[in-house]
Write a protein that holds these residues in place. Structure first.
Motif, PDB file in Angstrom:
ATOM      1  N   LEU A 394       0.832  -1.208   0.000  1.00 28.52           N
ATOM      2  CA  LEU A 394       0.000   0.000   0.000  1.00 28.52           C
ATOM      3  C   LEU A 394       0.862   1.253   0.000  1.00 28.52           C
ATOM      4  O   LEU A 394       0.617   2.189  -0.759  1.00 28.52           O
ATOM      5  CB  LEU A 394      -0.893   0.016   1.242  1.00 28.52           C
ATOM      6  CG  LEU A 394      -2.285  -0.572   1.116  1.00 28.52           C
ATOM      7  CD1 LEU A 394      -3.028  -0.386   2.415  1.00 28.52           C
ATOM      8  CD2 LEU A 394      -3.056   0.087  -0.020  1.00 28.52           C
ATOM      9  N   LEU A 395       1.882   1.270   0.858  1.00 26.56           N
ATOM     10  CA  LEU A 395       2.733   2.464   0.942  1.00 26.56           C
ATOM     11  C   LEU A 395       3.474   2.698  -0.375  1.00 26.56           C
ATOM     12  O   LEU A 395       3.492   3.813  -0.893  1.00 26.56           O
ATOM     13  CB  LEU A 395       3.739   2.339   2.092  1.00 26.56           C
ATOM     14  CG  LEU A 395       4.707   3.525   2.204  1.00 26.56           C
ATOM     15  CD1 LEU A 395       3.956   4.787   2.584  1.00 26.56           C
ATOM     16  CD2 LEU A 395       5.818   3.256   3.202  1.00 26.56           C
ATOM     17  N   PHE A 396       4.048   1.628  -0.927  1.00 23.76           N
ATOM     18  CA  PHE A 396       4.772   1.786  -2.194  1.00 23.76           C
ATOM     19  C   PHE A 396       3.820   2.227  -3.293  1.00 23.76           C
ATOM     20  O   PHE A 396       4.189   3.007  -4.165  1.00 23.76           O
ATOM     21  CB  PHE A 396       5.491   0.496  -2.588  1.00 23.76           C
ATOM     22  CG  PHE A 396       6.535   0.073  -1.584  1.00 23.76           C
ATOM     23  CD1 PHE A 396       7.087   0.996  -0.714  1.00 23.76           C
ATOM     24  CD2 PHE A 396       6.955  -1.249  -1.493  1.00 23.76           C
ATOM     25  CE1 PHE A 396       8.038   0.627   0.224  1.00 23.76           C
ATOM     26  CE2 PHE A 396       7.903  -1.638  -0.562  1.00 23.76           C
ATOM     27  CZ  PHE A 396       8.442  -0.692   0.299  1.00 23.76           C
ATOM     28  N   CYS A 398       1.131   4.102  -2.850  1.00 27.66           N
ATOM     29  CA  CYS A 398       0.865   5.527  -2.622  1.00 27.66           C
ATOM     30  C   CYS A 398       2.015   6.373  -3.148  1.00 27.66           C
ATOM     31  O   CYS A 398       1.809   7.371  -3.849  1.00 27.66           O
ATOM     32  CB  CYS A 398       0.710   5.814  -1.122  1.00 27.66           C
ATOM     33  SG  CYS A 398      -0.839   5.255  -0.432  1.00 27.66           S
ATOM     34  N   ILE A 399       3.240   5.975  -2.810  1.00 29.96           N
ATOM     35  CA  ILE A 399       4.415   6.733  -3.248  1.00 29.96           C
ATOM     36  C   ILE A 399       4.508   6.719  -4.770  1.00 29.96           C
ATOM     37  O   ILE A 399       4.765   7.744  -5.408  1.00 29.96           O
ATOM     38  CB  ILE A 399       5.697   6.160  -2.611  1.00 29.96           C
ATOM     39  CG1 ILE A 399       5.665   6.426  -1.103  1.00 29.96           C
ATOM     40  CG2 ILE A 399       6.944   6.771  -3.234  1.00 29.96           C
ATOM     41  CD1 ILE A 399       6.832   5.848  -0.331  1.00 29.96           C
TER      42      ILE A 399
END
Lengths: 497, 148
Positions: A394-396, A398-399
């Motif tokens: 999820l974080l990757f 978003c980035i």
């Protein structure tokens, strides 16, 4: 062609490109091993990381992810009965049965060698047929292109799982979403809801990450039970004489069938592996052995999915027509790097075109050499529980989404598409045709308008141009075929088995 | 008359509404003629097609049931996964990459049913540090790192 291939290898064999080919293959194997993480999400996440690269290196790496995933998917199917990819679901049946009989090694070896063989054949097919198809495609007029896209979309619908009506509806919804933003001909901003962020249209990375990345995570979290498979040690690796004798024909047939199905719009790796398994079972004198550790049931689908992963590049590279969701992402990746997919790539950027093809062969060689010794490592990676994995994805994501155009709005929009993706899966709609429609929407409108302007508003132009007429008849034939009871049953069975 | 498949019936209606909305929104754009299509031509065509397809799906659900059921909504993953992504989107410009990803990770890591609470802070801190090193220092992506 020989000169072209030499050019290709000289491009692909530079240290930089070899490195990215290796990275792509390794990433691909990794996501192939991990259930719940597929090539679509991985390509979308890694796309921003390729901005700084040469387009050739970037595409070599992204392609490696797709075929690398086909190698990785079989490992977990065989050792754990957990398919890493949908294209390896059927491999579980006989692959895991073989593992339980202490024959995991030969199952892994046959799937890797079969994949390698299929990869070599498919690479050769791309090299042989792309120039031919490309030479035809450069003569296409707007009417021909429009009809070609209709065939592509109809094919995607016919070969998709589930309801035809729903798949068509998803395509139309995708086409509509593709129209958001400023119309190139009139500079009118359409469907922007007054938001300036939408004036440039919806970025395909946002849509793909939302539907396939975020949406899939929610679905996986909802469905996941605590399945901790036990890994079976793989033991002796080399297949016996009997294994080899039994597998070579299924590998050949799987390669042929996979190459064909990869070519078709809407085809792809999952369909290829299911169809190859069904075919072997039908041809076998002892169909009763299937599901109980028949090596043919590993050899055929694993060759087929890798062949399909590679031949699906043919329509993309020669016609500019993506045949599945991964290819749709490749179109996006090319456009970000300033390359318009289509027949002109071959003449305008021969280094890129042939370099990519040569890299596929090199990548396959790397995969088969690396995979066998590294099985232990992949299996250990599988022990990473999903609860630690999905926040990272999820974080990757978003980035990655943010970096495409440095827009926080896009991240929020991706969340909305994530919700849409979840709802679609809940309501039994396939999201893949939506992405295809989205990519083709602007192209279809453009060619429709041009064709109509050239014919002075006479819609009969699509029937007068021989190529266009032929393509439309093909689309009609494809649609009619789904009404045949045999095909109807076949579509259902292929996916049920 | 009874509805055989409620899920399909409702989804069909939603598609009809979406198609109608597309036509309504496109009424401001010039239609043009088939010869010189305006910006409204293709959208209206597609909106009409979508509405028709939606109607067909709804009608079919009156007679045919393919057995798919919507099932309950898994609120926990839906809210926390989307909440994590949205908080990243909303807070990035104010808080910078490190704090925004810490928060997004902390929220989304709670979405699964087998949360181990001690893992959440460790995972969040580790992953934000990792992304700072890889994406900002390694790949040189232009992120604001801290609130100031």
């Amino acid at each position: 062609m020989l000169n072209d291939l030499i050019l290709g290898f000289s491009v692909a064999a530079t240290p930089v490109n070899l490195f990215y080919c290796l990275m792509g293959s390794l990433f691909g194997t990794l996501v192939g091993v991990l259930p719940g993480v597929g090539p679509v999400v991985t390509i979308a996440v890694l796309l921003p990381a390729t901005f700084a690269l040469e387009p050739t290196s970037a595409l070599i790496m992204l392609a490696g992810i797709y075929y690398g995933a086909q190698y990785g998917g079989s490992t977990t199917s065989i050792l754990l009965n957990l398919p890493g990819e949908t294209s390896s679901v059927v491999t579980c049946l006989d692959g895991h049965a073989m593992a339980r009989q202490g024959r995991a090694g030969p199952a892994l070896a046959v799937s890797a060698l079969g994949s390698f063989f299929a990869g070599c054949v498919a690479t050769l097919l791309i090299a042989l047929f792309s120039p031919l198809l490309g030479a035809i495609a450069v003569r296409f007029g707007p009417a021909d292109y429009f009809s070609l896209m209709v065939v592509g979309l109809v094919g995607a619908v016919v070969l998709a799982q589930g309801s035809l009506l729903k798949a068509v509806a998803m395509i139309v919804l995708g086409l509509l979403l593709g129209l958001v933003g400023t119309d190139v001909n009139s500079a009118v901003s359409r469907f922007d809801f007054g938001l300036p962020e939408l004036a440039d249209g919806i970025n395909f990375v946002v849509l793909a990450m939302g539907l396939f990345g975020i949406g899939e995570i929610i679905v996986t979290l909802e469905r996941r039970k605590d399945e901790e498979g036990t890994v079976i040690p793989h033991g002796r690796v080399w297949p016996s004489l009997d294994d080899t004798r039994r597998s070579w024909k299924p590998v050949l047939r799987g390669t042929a069938l996979g190459s064909l199905l990869g070519l078709l719009p809407g085809g792809g790796t999952a369909l290829a592996s299911f169809a190859a398994y069904a075919l072997e079972k039908k041809l076998s004198p002892t169909p009763g052995r299937f599901g109980k550790g028949a090596i043919e049931g590993v050899a055929a689908p694993e060759s087929a999915n890798n062949a399909a992963a590679q031949t699906s590049f043919i329509p993309l590279l020669t016609l500019g027509l993506p045949s599945n969701a991964v290819m749709a992402l490749m179109v996006g990746a090319m456009m970000i790097h300033g390359i318009t997919p289509g027949p002109q790539i071959m003449t305008a950027r021969p280094d890129l075109f042939w370099g990519m093809i040569a890299s596929m062969w090199i990548g396959n060689l790397m995969l088969v050499l690396l995979n066998m010794p590294m099985i232990g490592l992949w299996v250990r990676l599988l022990r990473i529980p999903y609860r630690l994995l999905y926040p990272a994805i999820l974080l990757f994501a978003c980035i990655g989404i943010y970096s495409v155009s440095n827009s926080a709005f896009d991240v929020g929009l991706a969340a909305a598409f994530g919700l849409l993706g979840y709802i679609l899966v809940k309501a039994a709609f396939e999201p893949a045709p939506l992405l295809l429609g989205f990519i083709l929407g602007p192209l279809m409108e453009e060619n429709l308008r041009r064709a109509m302007t050239m014919s002075r508003g006479d819609a009969a132009v699509f029937l007068r141009e021989p190529v266009s007429l032929g393509l439309l008849l093909l689309a009609l034939l494809l649609l009619a075929a789904t009404l045949l009871p045999a095909v109807k049953r076949g579509r259902r069975e292929v996916f049920v088995e | 008359m009874s509805i055989r498949n409620t899920s399909d019936f409702v989804s069909g209606l939603v598609l009809v509404a979406t198609g109608a909305a597309a036509i309504l929104a496109a009424r401001d754009y010039a239609m043009g003629t088939a010869f010189r299509m305006g910006p409204g031509y293709f959208p209206v065509l597609l909106g009409g097609l979508l509405a028709l397809l939606g109607a067909a799906i709804s009608l079919r659900a009156l007679w045919i049931d393919e057995g798919n059921r919507m099932g309950g909504v898994a609120w926990r993953p839906v809210l926390l996964v989307l909440g994590g992504v949205l908080s990243f989107a909303l807070l990035l410009s104010a808080l910078g990459l490190v704090l925004a990803s810490l928060l997004a990770l902390a929220v989304s890591a709670l979405a699964t049913h087998d949360v181990r609470h001690w893992e959440v802070p460790v995972l969040s801190a580790g992953l934000s540090a990792f992304s700072l090193v890889v994406f900002v220092y390694g790949l040189g992506l232009p992120f604001k790192i801290w609130p100031v």
